[in-house]
Scaffold this motif. Structure first.
Motif, short mmCIF file in Angstrom:
data_model
loop_
_atom_site.label_atom_id
_atom_site.label_comp_id
_atom_site.label_asym_id
_atom_site.label_seq_id
_atom_site.Cartn_x
_atom_site.Cartn_y
_atom_site.Cartn_z
N ALA A 1 39.75 67.82 -19.66
CA ALA A 1 39.46 67.36 -17.28
C ALA A 1 38.01 66.96 -17.91
O ALA A 1 37.76 66.59 -18.74
CB ALA A 1 38.83 68.78 -17.96
N SER B 1 34.92 63.59 -13.53
CA SER B 1 35.62 62.85 -12.49
C SER B 1 37.07 62.31 -12.39
O SER B 1 37.35 62.22 -13.15
CB SER B 1 34.68 62.30 -11.43
OG SER B 1 34.23 60.91 -12.60
N GLN B 2 37.40 61.56 -11.44
CA GLN B 2 38.83 60.92 -11.62
C GLN B 2 38.60 59.45 -11.54
O GLN B 2 39.57 58.33 -11.89
CB GLN B 2 40.07 60.81 -10.33
CG GLN B 2 40.27 62.41 -10.30
CD GLN B 2 41.59 62.67 -9.57
OE1 GLN B 2 40.57 62.56 -7.59
NE2 GLN B 2 42.45 62.18 -9.49
N CYS C 1 36.33 73.11 -19.79
CA CYS C 1 36.45 74.01 -18.42
C CYS C 1 35.99 75.33 -18.46
O CYS C 1 36.02 76.10 -20.14
CB CYS C 1 37.79 73.99 -18.12
SG CYS C 1 39.16 72.72 -18.27
N THR D 1 44.80 66.21 -10.58
CA THR D 1 43.18 65.90 -11.30
C THR D 1 42.50 64.98 -11.98
O THR D 1 41.82 64.64 -12.28
CB THR D 1 42.58 66.28 -10.13
OG1 THR D 1 42.79 67.66 -10.93
CG2 THR D 1 43.65 66.72 -8.10
N GLN E 1 41.78 68.20 -13.01
CA GLN E 1 39.48 68.19 -13.54
C GLN E 1 40.23 69.93 -13.26
O GLN E 1 41.46 70.59 -13.64
CB GLN E 1 39.08 68.28 -11.66
CG GLN E 1 38.79 66.47 -12.00
CD GLN E 1 38.46 66.08 -10.57
OE1 GLN E 1 38.58 67.11 -9.62
NE2 GLN E 1 37.37 65.63 -10.56
N CYS E 2 38.97 70.85 -13.76
CA CYS E 2 39.60 72.03 -13.97
C CYS E 2 39.95 72.71 -12.57
O CYS E 2 39.26 73.23 -11.84
CB CYS E 2 37.90 72.67 -14.37
SG CYS E 2 37.41 71.97 -16.30
#
Length: 1001
Positions: free
Chosen positions: A576, A579-580, A589, A599, A601-602
């Motif tokens: 995770a 940011s991208q 996470c 993404t 992301q979590c």
């Protein structure tokens, strides 16, 4: 105390009398020092004693030394010394002997030493005369370097009694590797009363295969009767592995009047020794030796041998092959080496020579996570990089991190965190040998020194490190080990897989007997700890001097460990990101979150899903909970909260199973072993757990089955399993003479809750319809499905368990647990377990549809309504039965009732009369129609004799007609109508009571 003093006085008087009588015998020769010996009397109440002389032969000589006061009762010499009784002084032991001073040691087991006895519990054959069904032939046996217990399921005790003048201790070395054997050590006093001992002193801990453990217990002064007792449990037909004993040492004896000679194969070269040393290789010694003698050139001996043997001609069993390490050119080759130490002779008739070395071959590639350095050495990839073993190490792409672990599939050299050794319980032949040898694409068991050697391979893992994005607190899997192996054997070989967690105790996880095809085995670590994985291979457990099974081997092709703390990476996995943006670092996470593939992301898992154990990448990592279950807030596990709902014929059935939430138990049996030992199988069942936590506990070596609190005892002394459903083998207190019941062989049958359903199949687990009698009630059974995924030698896909709940209103809320009648052990194949839990709690909650009302008569203007359950009642709890209700009602008067009754009667009468006259009219119409049909169109009807029919004529003579002479009005009308018809004519036959007439027209 008075009794002891009196006995001591009598003992002293006896020797004084013997002394005086001897002096009175003037004809006897004077006693020489070799004709008598000294001994102490028993200690009196003041702690003193006398030294007296006792002739070897009564009345053979005279002039015995007079009794003198002896040393203090607690007096003892130092180690390496003995008490010389003539001078009552401590003297050093001579070379070739040893002494413990105030102790005694038993380390020579060519036979069972004097003072020891072996007793079997059941010695009565019951009149059958069949020794195979009794324990007449069961005993502890001497094996030269150690004692060995019986291998059957008899109870056999090794007994030794000692009298201590002061507090002391007993210690012994032992091997105890089979949990199918109960091994206990306890002490009794001279009244046969068992001394108080803690569980850790009485119940002996298991040891690792090939290793010796030491057990020490303090002894009280006085008489101590020591028992080493074993009881085998042959439940599967597999013989038990015996308990081994050696080096029994007792401290606390008052004195030692002589030194012990060194046993054959040992020596002590200096006076005052407290122990003897083993003779080196190619030397030997007899009993009481102060030095060892060398063998001749044509003979050999191993360490500690008491004699030499002739060197045999060399054969194929005396050499083995090895793979050399990679040289500077990246080449390796197969070489052949003699088994060390070499005892065979090459230059005699019939001897073989070493085969020539093989051709040089390219070295296998490096293992994944390593890279080639200088064409000959494989080094682990630096931190943050990965390699598949054939290319240089590379950094992981953005959004990923290295997958740490071990992946050993090429065996050119032994990895740095692995070691190998060889061990034998009875000799030291193979102590310096490698237990396993690398062989390119696999690692194989070595030759060893004897067929019953333990060939040991060990892998050390310092701990586990979960991926950055996985939450440690909610993780259910910290790592796993998977290895691929096979065994090729002609005898009873066995491969053990063992685990030692945090260096506390090594436990056998699984073992395989005999030849096994190439297969994989996986073990999951559910907690983060330092772990040592051990493989031990033994060709046979029987001690044989001649090598017979040297070609029996075990092979391991690959070993993979995930999430190893100090491991290297063979690849990368997604993590995770904060940011991208490029360069963003991996972040953990929260519990119950997965990594969104789009993404990185979590993202929290959907409701009623749980995260799989070993990855969180993508929403597919969130697996749906089974029917009848939901996930906890961390999405780490699915559980049932002891409730259940089901749609049945457009009606929702709701169940409250909270009364079944506490642990239920069932003990089936009894069953009996071949030797008659009675045992039971006890199952503990936690139907719902505690929000996914497993609370059913089965404990080994417990003495109080009603106590499930394992926290009060040391974790080292309690081998227990904690799960949803577990099984223990129980030997009752009367099973083999134990004072309390014993529990062993605890296994988990249900580690994971799959779901609850009224269907008979869920996730590959099936309930056969013929296991239990069919229910006569319309309420469906509820099946709780569980699985224990850990594979075993007999259950390659693990075990499964189904608990079937059945509505039984006549049962209590807790109900009753049963097992299938055709499978009294709870299972028919050892892998699938089934239980039936009949209870009123398994009935659905009551609703308004489960009762009906009954209205009573109106009395005094009040009408009562009662509510009763529908029969049979198939519900519990839920909506309660309403109380009786009363309502106002109108009372009707007597005259009103009479009027209503009279009106009803008149109405019935009018209806009856109406019907009667209607019927009469219909008859008249019928008769008239007959008359009309008989009329002639040219003639008139004859006149009727009377104007009406007599009463009853229409019924009795309906066809008789009487005509009058005067035509009637109707006849005239008929005649007129007939004339209009022209020439039409008809004939009608008329009957009368007097004559017949024909009328033509």
């Amino acid at each position: 105390m008075e009794k002891t003093a009196l006995w001591t006085s009598c003992y002293f008087v006896r020797f004084v009398t013997l002394f005086l009588c001897a002096r009175a015998s003037g004809n006897l020769p004077q006693c020489k020092e070799t004709e008598y010996y000294f001994e102490y009397t028993e200690c009196d109440s003041t702690g003193s004693r006398w030294r007296v002389a006792i002739p070897h032969r009564q009345g053979s000589c005279t002039g015995l030394p007079e009794p003198v006061r002896g040393t203090d009762c607690t007096f003892s010499c130092e180690a390496g010394e003995f008490l010389e009784m003539s001078s009552q002084q401590c003297t050093s032991c001579a070379a070739g002997s040893y002494s413990l001073g105030s102790g005694v040691r038993f380390d020579q087991w060519d036979s069972i030493p004097a003072g020891f006895s072996s007793l079997a519990t059941y010695m009565d054959s019951g009149g059958s005369g069949d020794d195979s069904m009794t324990c007449n032939n069961s005993s502890w046996t001497a094996q030269g370097t150690h004692l060995e217990s019986n291998r059957d399921d008899c109870t056999v005790s090794l007994v030794y009694a000692v009298h201590l003048m002061k507090q002391g201790s007993v210690s012994f070395d032992y091997q105890y590797v089979d949990s199918n054997v109960f091994f206990e050590f306890f002490i009794q006093n001279d009244q046969c009363q068992e001394m108080d001992q803690t569980g850790s002193e009485k119940w002996i801990k298991l040891t690792t295969s090939g290793e010796w453990g030491t057990h020490t217990v303090n002894l009280k002064s006085g008489t101590n009767i020591m028992y080493w007792r074993t009881t085998g449990m042959l439940l599967g037909g597999k013989p038990v592995k015996p308990v081994l004993l050696k080096n029994i040492q007792i401290e606390g004896v008052a004195y030692t009047s002589e030194c012990f000679p060194c046993r054959p194969g040992t020596f002590s070269k200096t006076p005052g020794s407290s122990s003897c040393d083993l003779c080196p290789r190619n030397t030997y010694s007899g009993k009481g030796a102060s030095s060892c003698t060398h063998c001749s050139e044509t003979q050999y001996s191993h360490e500690g041998w008491s004699q030499c043997k002739e060197r045999p001609p060399c054969s194929e069993k005396d050499y083995f092959q090895i793979h050399t390490a990679c040289d500077s050119e990246g080449k390796t080759q197969i070489l052949y080496r003699w088994v060390e130490p070499q005892v065979c002779v090459e230059n005699v008739t019939g001897a073989v020579t070493l085969p020539p070395s093989g051709e040089k071959e390219d070295c296998p590639p490096c293992n994944p996570g390593f890279y080639m350095h200088n064409s000959s050495t494989c080094l682990p990839c630096p931190q943050g990089t990965y390699s598949d073993g054939t290319a240089e190490c590379q950094r992981c792409p953005g959004g990923t991190e290295p997958s740490l672990g071990y992946e050993y599939k090429w065996w050119n050299i032994l990895p740095r965190n692995m070691k190998t050794s060889c061990f034998n319980v009875g000799n030291s032949k193979c102590d310096e040998m490698n237990g396993w040898e690398v062989a390119g694409d696999h690692i194989r068991s070595g030759v060893g020194g004897s067929d019953n050697d333990y060939l040991i391979l060990n892998l050390r893992v310092p701990g586990f490190k979960l991926p950055t994005s996985v939450d440690d607190a909610s993780a259910t899997e910290f790592g796993r080990i998977m290895f691929i192996f096979e065994t090729n054997c002609s005898a009873d070989c066995e491969l053990y897989f063992m685990i030692d967690v945090n260096r506390k105790s090594t436990n056998v996880v699984e073992s395989w007997v005999g030849s096994k095809k190439r297969q994989a085995y996986t073990h999951i670590m559910t907690k983060n700890a330092s772990v040592s994985y051990t493989w031990a291979f033994q060709r046979t457990n029987k001690a044989i001097d001649v090598r017979q099974y040297v070609n029996d081997i075990a092979k391991i092709y690959s070993i993979t460990v995930t999430n190893a703390m100090d491991g290297s990476a063979s690849g990368c996995h997604a993590c995770a990101m904060m940011s991208q943006q490029d360069g963003s670092s991996c972040v953990p996470c929260p519990a119950g979150h997965f990594i969104n593939k789009d993404t990185n992301q979590c993202q929290e898992c959907p409701p009623n899903t749980f995260l799989s154990g070993h990855h969180i990448y993508g929403q597919e990592a969130c697996q749906p909970c089974g029917p009848g279950s939901r996930s906890n807030k961390e999405h780490s596990v699915c559980f049932n909260d002891c409730t259940f709902s089901h749609m049945d014929q457009n009606r929702t059935l709701t169940y409250d199973l909270s009364a079944l939430s506490s642990v239920g138990s069932i003990m089936n049996g009894p069953s009996f072993t071949s030797k008659g030992t009675k045992y039971y199988h006890q199952f503990n069942i936690s139907l719902c757990g505690a929000e996914g936590k497993k609370v059913a506990v089965c404990t080994d070596n417990v003495t109080d089955l009603s106590s499930k609190d394992v926290q009060n005892e040391s974790a080292d002394l309690n081998n227990f399993v904690e799960t949803f459903v577990c099984q223990s083998t129980i030997i009752p207190a009367d099973g083999r003479g134990f004072r309390t019941a014993l529990s062993s062989q605890s296994i988990s049958l249900a580690d994971t809750f799959l779901g609850a359903s009224v269907d008979n199949n869920l996730d590959g687990v099936t309930v056969s319809s013929d296991l239990f009698p069919e229910s006569s009630r319309k309420v469906p059974d509820i099946n709780f499905f569980y699985r224990s995924p850990q594979p075993t030698a007999s259950c390659l896909n693990g075990r499964s368990t189904v608990v079937t709940l059945r509505c039984s209103p006549e049962k209590s809320l807790r109900g009753e647990l049963t097992v299938p009648s055709k499978c009294p052990a709870g299972t028919c194949n050892g892998c699938e377990f089934h239980f039936l839990w009949e209870s009123s709690s398994a009935c659905p909650l009551c609703t308004e549809a489960d009762y009906h009302s009954i209205e009573g008569a109106c009395k005094g203007g009040v009408q009562d309504t009662l509510y009763v359950w529908n029969e049979p009642k198939l519900c519990s709890k839920g909506v309660p039965l309403p109380n009786k209700t009363s309502a106002h009602c109108e009372v009707v008067g007597l005259w009103v009732k009479a009027g209503i009754g009279g009106g009803a009667f008149m109405a019935a009468l009018l209806v009856s009369l109406t019907c009667y006259f209607w019927k009469k009219n219909k008859r008249l119409e019928y008769k008239y129609s007959r008359l009309v049909m008989s009329a002639n169109k040219d003639c008139e009807l004859p006149a009727a004799d009377s104007c009406a029919l007599a009463e009853g004529e229409g019924e009795e003579n309906e066809d008789d007609v009487v005509y009058s002479n005067t035509p009637s009005l109707l006849g005239k009308l008929k005649a007129i109508a007939s004339k209009a018809d022209g020439d039409n004519s008809e004939s009608v036959q008329l009957k009368s009571s007097q004559s017949e007439r024909w009328v033509w027209g």
